[in-house]
Structures are given as C-alpha cells and as structure tokens.
Design a protein around this motif. Structure first.
Motif, mmCIF file in Angstrom:
data_model
loop_
_atom_site.group_PDB
_atom_site.id
_atom_site.type_symbol
_atom_site.label_atom_id
_atom_site.label_comp_id
_atom_site.label_asym_id
_atom_site.label_seq_id
_atom_site.Cartn_x
_atom_site.Cartn_y
_atom_site.Cartn_z
ATOM 1 N N GLU A 1 0.831 -1.210 0.000
ATOM 2 C CA GLU A 1 0.000 0.000 0.000
ATOM 3 C C GLU A 1 0.863 1.257 0.000
ATOM 4 O O GLU A 1 0.590 2.209 -0.738
ATOM 5 N N GLU A 2 1.913 1.270 0.796
ATOM 6 C CA GLU A 2 2.815 2.423 0.839
ATOM 7 C C GLU A 2 3.516 2.616 -0.502
ATOM 8 O O GLU A 2 3.702 3.747 -0.963
ATOM 9 N N ARG A 3 3.926 1.506 -1.120
ATOM 10 C CA ARG A 3 4.588 1.605 -2.430
ATOM 11 C C ARG A 3 3.642 2.183 -3.472
ATOM 12 O O ARG A 3 4.033 2.997 -4.313
ATOM 13 N N ILE A 4 2.373 1.764 -3.429
ATOM 14 C CA ILE A 4 1.383 2.283 -4.382
ATOM 15 C C ILE A 4 1.113 3.756 -4.101
ATOM 16 O O ILE A 4 1.045 4.572 -5.032
ATOM 17 N N LEU A 5 1.001 4.139 -2.842
ATOM 18 C CA LEU A 5 0.791 5.552 -2.484
ATOM 19 C C LEU A 5 1.931 6.417 -3.012
ATOM 20 O O LEU A 5 1.700 7.480 -3.600
ATOM 21 N N ARG A 6 3.173 5.984 -2.829
ATOM 22 C CA ARG A 6 4.338 6.747 -3.290
ATOM 23 C C ARG A 6 4.425 6.833 -4.816
ATOM 24 O O ARG A 6 5.045 7.746 -5.354
ATOM 25 N N SER A 7 3.807 5.886 -5.508
ATOM 26 C CA SER A 7 3.912 5.852 -6.968
ATOM 27 C C SER A 7 3.173 6.989 -7.653
ATOM 28 O O SER A 7 3.438 7.299 -8.809
ATOM 29 N N GLY A 8 2.210 7.595 -6.967
ATOM 30 C CA GLY A 8 1.386 8.632 -7.586
ATOM 31 C C GLY A 8 0.061 8.101 -8.097
ATOM 32 O O GLY A 8 -0.809 8.866 -8.501
ATOM 33 N N TYR A 9 -0.122 6.803 -8.072
ATOM 34 C CA TYR A 9 -1.368 6.206 -8.576
ATOM 35 C C TYR A 9 -2.595 6.747 -7.851
ATOM 36 O O TYR A 9 -3.647 6.918 -8.443
ATOM 37 N N LEU A 10 -2.455 7.053 -6.576
ATOM 38 C CA LEU A 10 -3.604 7.480 -5.774
ATOM 39 C C LEU A 10 -3.633 8.982 -5.522
ATOM 40 O O LEU A 10 -4.340 9.449 -4.630
ATOM 41 N N ASP A 11 -2.915 9.778 -6.306
ATOM 42 C CA ASP A 11 -2.818 11.214 -6.070
ATOM 43 C C ASP A 11 -4.162 11.928 -6.080
ATOM 44 O O ASP A 11 -4.313 12.963 -5.459
#
Length: 188
Positions: free
Chosen positions: A104-114
């Motif tokens: 979840e943290e990796r996905i948050l950092r990716s920008g996907y959930l901006d």
C-alpha cells in the motif's frame, strides 16, 4: 462388419488420445491462443513481451468470467517492476521482501492514488517457465484467482524479469521468469 469395428476402434483411440492430450496441455492452452509469446520461455522473449503476454492472458481470464478488462497503468507497472527487482536481488518470493515497505505504501508513493478517494488493490507474485504457466498457477489458487477476477479492478501493472529467486519451486524445470502482477481500482 469388421471394417465398422475397426473404424469404431480407431475413432475411440483417437478420442482417447485427444482427451489425454487435452489434460496435459492445461486449462489455459485455449486462452493462450491469440496472446503473443504466451508460451515463450524467458530465452524466447523479452521481459516486456513476457509481461504483455501475462496482461493478455489475464484479460482473457477476466473476459471468460464476464469481467471488464484491465488497462495498463504506468505507476502500477513501476511498482511491479521495482518489486520484481527486489525479489530477484534478495532471493525472496513474497509480497514484501527485506527492506521494502508494505505494498500500500509503495502504491501511495507511486502517484497512482494522487487524486484521493477510495481505492483497492491486490498483488500476485511468482515464477514460471512461460507466461501461460504463470497465469495457470495463479488461476489454480483461490486467492490469486480472486485477485485476477476482482470485479472492481480497472488498472494493472505487470513486471516480468528473466531469472528467478533462489527459493523452492523456482529452480525446477528449466529457466524461469519472475512476475509481479498488481491489480487496482480508484475513485477518480
């Protein structure tokens, strides 16, 4: 009458052979048709081609189950690629390897959930000789198949890398590739 008996015996033998062959080919043999490089070994395709074959096979499984196709997402693909790289470097075949943060943290950092809002995600990892074999393994297991067929998922990130971690099951039967599949959805 003898010719008829021979004809029936021949027909029965051919039918038995077809059933036997169908059983050894695996459930996704029909699915692999139309997906370029689905049956390619790591030496026969690039990592990009292997990942594209997995994407095609996943969408065929989703279509067969009456689900909408998933579309490639660059942010998720970067998360998947980094995780695959970590698995290979650390000889880990898991959702979280040494030194990594939670998915979840990796996905948050990716920008996907901006854009904020609600979201969901799932991840499958593994190693296999071909993309079709990898999807077969995932579809044969309850949790990975539920991720692939998740109704709300709309986006996908897939990474494939030649080679495999030094873990049980990844060193048998010839050269393998390591795969990470991330499926996700978000309210936009």
């Amino acid at each position: 009458m003898i010719q008829n008996t021979r004809a029936w015996a021949t027909a029965a033998l051919v039918a038995a052979l077809l059933v036997l062959l169908a059983g050894t080919v695996g459930p996704s043999a029909a699915q692999a048709a139309g997906c370029a490089k689905a049956n390619a070994s790591p030496s026969e395709a690039s990592s990009t081609e292997l990942a594209a074959a997995v994407a095609c096979l996943v969408n065929k499984e989703r279509k067969q189950a009456g689900k909408k196709p998933v579309k490639s997402n660059r942010d998720l693909a970067r998360v998947a690629a980094k995780h695959t790289e970590v698995m290979l470097k650390t000889d880990c075949l898991d959702h979280r390897c040494p030194g990594e943060s939670r998915l979840e943290e990796r996905i948050l950092r990716s920008g996907y959930l901006d854009r904020g809002g609600r979201y969901g995600f799932g991840e499958n990892t593994g190693c296999a000789i071909t993309p079709a074999a990898m999807v077969d393994v995932w579809m044969a297991k309850r949790r990975p198949s539920r991720i692939i067929l998740g109704k709300r998922f709309r986006d996908v990130g897939i990474a494939a890398s030649k080679g495999s971690p030094d873990v049980a099951g990844c060193d048998e039967g010839g050269p393998r590739a390591t795969y990470t599949l991330i499926l996700a959805w978000r309210n936009q």
